[in-house]
Design a protein around this motif. Sequence first.
Motif, PDB file in Angstrom:
ATOM      1  N   GLU A  56     -13.446  27.991  17.021  1.00 34.60           N
ATOM      2  CA  GLU A  56     -12.057  28.718  17.141  1.00 34.60           C
ATOM      3  C   GLU A  56     -10.723  28.177  18.443  1.00 34.60           C
ATOM      4  O   GLU A  56      -9.906  28.585  17.757  1.00 34.60           O
ATOM      5  N   VAL A  59      -9.243  25.939  15.947  1.00 34.95           N
ATOM      6  CA  VAL A  59      -8.406  25.816  14.737  1.00 34.95           C
ATOM      7  C   VAL A  59      -7.732  26.053  15.122  1.00 34.95           C
ATOM      8  O   VAL A  59      -6.296  25.926  14.760  1.00 34.95           O
ATOM      9  N   GLU A  71       1.720  27.245  10.996  1.00 28.55           N
ATOM     10  CA  GLU A  71       0.481  27.259   9.943  1.00 28.55           C
ATOM     11  C   GLU A  71       0.475  26.550   9.195  1.00 28.55           C
ATOM     12  O   GLU A  71       1.362  24.944   8.816  1.00 28.55           O
ATOM     13  N   PRO A  74      -5.512  25.654   4.565  1.00 34.95           N
ATOM     14  CA  PRO A  74      -6.832  24.816   4.553  1.00 34.95           C
ATOM     15  C   PRO A  74      -7.608  23.252   5.349  1.00 34.95           C
ATOM     16  O   PRO A  74      -7.771  23.278   5.680  1.00 34.95           O
ATOM     17  N   LEU A  77      -5.866  22.056   7.755  1.00 32.86           N
ATOM     18  CA  LEU A  77      -7.226  22.397   9.072  1.00 32.86           C
ATOM     19  C   LEU A  77      -8.034  21.866   9.058  1.00 32.86           C
ATOM     20  O   LEU A  77      -8.466  21.215   9.811  1.00 32.86           O
ATOM     21  N   SER A  89     -13.030  27.661   5.186  1.00 27.04           N
ATOM     22  CA  SER A  89     -12.461  28.407   4.974  1.00 27.04           C
ATOM     23  C   SER A  89     -13.016  30.162   5.302  1.00 27.04           C
ATOM     24  O   SER A  89     -12.694  31.560   5.627  1.00 27.04           O
ATOM     25  N   ARG A  91     -13.977  30.019   8.555  1.00 28.23           N
ATOM     26  CA  ARG A  91     -13.827  30.589  10.107  1.00 28.23           C
ATOM     27  C   ARG A  91     -12.179  31.343   9.621  1.00 28.23           C
ATOM     28  O   ARG A  91     -11.881  31.189  10.732  1.00 28.23           O
ATOM     29  N   LEU A  92     -11.478  30.519   8.779  1.00 30.28           N
ATOM     30  CA  LEU A  92     -10.380  31.172   8.324  1.00 30.28           C
ATOM     31  C   LEU A  92     -10.708  32.666   8.151  1.00 30.28           C
ATOM     32  O   LEU A  92      -9.466  33.571   8.997  1.00 30.28           O
ATOM     33  N   GLU A  93     -12.109  33.117   7.630  1.00 31.39           N
ATOM     34  CA  GLU A  93     -12.309  34.564   7.523  1.00 31.39           C
ATOM     35  C   GLU A  93     -12.512  35.292   8.624  1.00 31.39           C
ATOM     36  O   GLU A  93     -11.883  35.996   8.748  1.00 31.39           O
ATOM     37  N   ILE A 101      -5.273  35.351  13.526  1.00 30.25           N
ATOM     38  CA  ILE A 101      -4.299  34.568  12.851  1.00 30.25           C
ATOM     39  C   ILE A 101      -4.142  35.500  11.197  1.00 30.25           C
ATOM     40  O   ILE A 101      -4.302  35.764  11.228  1.00 30.25           O
ATOM     41  N   ARG A 103      -2.921  35.109   7.023  1.00 30.60           N
ATOM     42  CA  ARG A 103      -3.459  34.604   5.743  1.00 30.60           C
ATOM     43  C   ARG A 103      -1.949  34.530   4.676  1.00 30.60           C
ATOM     44  O   ARG A 103      -2.191  36.005   5.088  1.00 30.60           O
ATOM     45  N   ALA A 115      -2.608  29.729   6.911  1.00 34.16           N
ATOM     46  CA  ALA A 115      -2.888  30.121   7.738  1.00 34.16           C
ATOM     47  C   ALA A 115      -2.129  29.817   8.889  1.00 34.16           C
ATOM     48  O   ALA A 115      -1.157  29.259   9.471  1.00 34.16           O
TER      49      ALA A 115
END
Length: 163
Positions: A56, A59, A71, A74, A77, A89, A91-93, A101, A103, A115
Motif C-alpha cells: 500500500e 502505490v 494521479e 494503472p 503505477l 488493478s 491493489r487499486l481496488e 485513492i 478512481r 488513480a
Amino acid sequence: MSRDDEVDLLVDAWADRIPGVDFTPLDVMSRLRRVALRLNQLRADAFRSAELSSWEFDVLAALRRAVPPHEMSPMELSRATVIGTAAMSNRLENLAARGLIVRKANPADGRSNLARLTDEGMTRVDAAMLALVASEAEELERLTPQQRSQLADLLRQLGSEAG
C-alpha cells in the motif's frame, strides 16, 4: 570496532573449513543482507504506524511523488512500482475500498482510468514516510555525515546495473 560479530565468526568458520579462499565477498554481502533485513523491519514498523502495508505504501508513495493532483494510470503505477498490471488493478481496488485513492475516467484515454490520492491517502503515506525517515536517521546516528555520504556513494556504485 570489535572483530567478533556474527559475520566475522561465520567468515572465520568458513575460512577454517575451506582454506585459501578469499571470503571477503561473503563478509561484505552478509553484512548487506543483515542491514537489508533490518531495513525491512524498520519499513514495516513505519508503515504499520500509519496503518499501511508495504505494498500500500509503495502505490501511495508513487502517487504522492506525482505532481498534483497526484494521479497516475494503472500502467504508470505498474512501472513505478515494478508490479504487474493485473496485480496493480487488484491493489487499486483495495486502496479505493479503503478510501485512500479514488478512481476516475482518464480524459486522455476513454478505455482506462486514473488513480488519484485522497486526502486520507496523503495523510497516511506522509505519516509513514516521516516515521520511516526518523527511524532510518536513528539507525544511521552512529555514522558521521561524511561516513553516511561515503556509504551512499559506495552503495550507489554497488547498486548500479552498469557495475
